[in-house]
Design a protein around this motif. Sequence first.
Motif, short mmCIF file in Angstrom:
data_model
loop_
_atom_site.label_atom_id
_atom_site.label_comp_id
_atom_site.label_asym_id
_atom_site.label_seq_id
_atom_site.Cartn_x
_atom_site.Cartn_y
_atom_site.Cartn_z
N CYS A 1 38.29 35.05 36.97
CA CYS A 1 38.45 36.48 37.28
C CYS A 1 37.43 37.34 36.53
O CYS A 1 37.16 38.47 36.96
CB CYS A 1 39.85 36.96 36.91
SG CYS A 1 41.19 36.22 37.85
N CYS B 1 38.24 36.09 41.73
CA CYS B 1 39.21 34.99 41.64
C CYS B 1 40.29 35.10 42.72
O CYS B 1 40.73 34.08 43.26
CB CYS B 1 39.84 34.95 40.25
SG CYS B 1 40.83 36.38 39.81
N ASP C 1 41.41 41.72 40.88
CA ASP C 1 41.50 40.38 40.30
C ASP C 1 42.52 40.32 39.18
O ASP C 1 43.29 39.35 39.07
CB ASP C 1 40.13 39.95 39.78
CG ASP C 1 39.24 39.38 40.88
OD1 ASP C 1 39.74 39.17 42.00
OD2 ASP C 1 38.04 39.16 40.61
#
Length: 346
Positions: free
Chosen positions: A164, A199, A262
């Motif tokens: 992320c 992510c 994220d």
Amino acid sequence: MKRLRVLAPTLALLGGALVATSTGAPTATASAGATATPQAHADRTGTPARSLPRIKEYVALGDSWSADVVFANADGAPDTTYAPIDCAQSHRNYPKLVAATLGAPRFRDATCGSATTDDFTQPQDLPAGGQNPPQFDRLTARTRLVTVGIGGNDAGIASAGMDCLNALPVASPVPPGSTPSLPDNPVPLVGSDLPLGGCKAKYTAGGHDRLSERIAASEPKLVAAFRAIHEISPDARILAIDYLSLVPDHGCYPTVPATDEDMAYIHDKFLELNAMVERAAAEGGAEFVNTFDPTLGHDFCQLPTVRYGEIYGPSANDPAVGVPAHPNAAGARAQAAVVLRYLRSH
């Protein structure tokens, strides 16, 4: 676990730590410097708290968030009293603080960075060449208390969290998976991809959430682990410790370099992870200890003297160079306080 790349001074400290000699002393008491924060004599309702139970043998099992992993702090290199140096155990992790407060004459700390439930029953090979014996080897028929903090690495949520992180203050225009993967690193301080975020897109591609699937698939492993502990140590209380509240539901660049989307995603996965640990505890005959709610407001985005973890590693909250994206010394004290409060009231 996959972790954020740290600065050169951090790696230098790690390099110095890893050449130290590992030792094992499975029946030693908690480190002399490890003391828990004083416990209140009443709970939050004002009801007088019960005395702590007398525990003669306590064993701690778990991963890096129980080992409260560090590269170096005021105590020097990681503790090698109970595990190899490359487990990166802090001298002041929550198991040691709990053991010191309980005054348990027999205490063994098997916690180790990157551990999964597989490492409960087989040796864990470590990045500097060490090997942590199977964590269950520390259990005996005389064990009366076992704390267990595990599950994040089984589900792969830690490495996903590293995916992320974003070197940019905005969402990357590069589609996830279109950049080359980074080479394997024996000291896993980086994610599997360049730090360009994305992510949520990566783990939900194709319309199904791979992290949610991994978390669900980890549940029977935890259940089996709790049941196995009962077989080895039939008179032990097993406390299943969840993951404290370090992951915010938003980014706060550059303190936590990630997009709000994220971070909201990985925050939700940590909630799913903790819910899974609670279900597994109920099915496997363990007692669930909630460290998440009592640590709200101390996530990675908070000020250095407020937060209970460090996204980059270096900490001003007890000077230390910790492993990125892990609890700091204040987080360890908070974990210990929650466990001790639970023992006083249950």
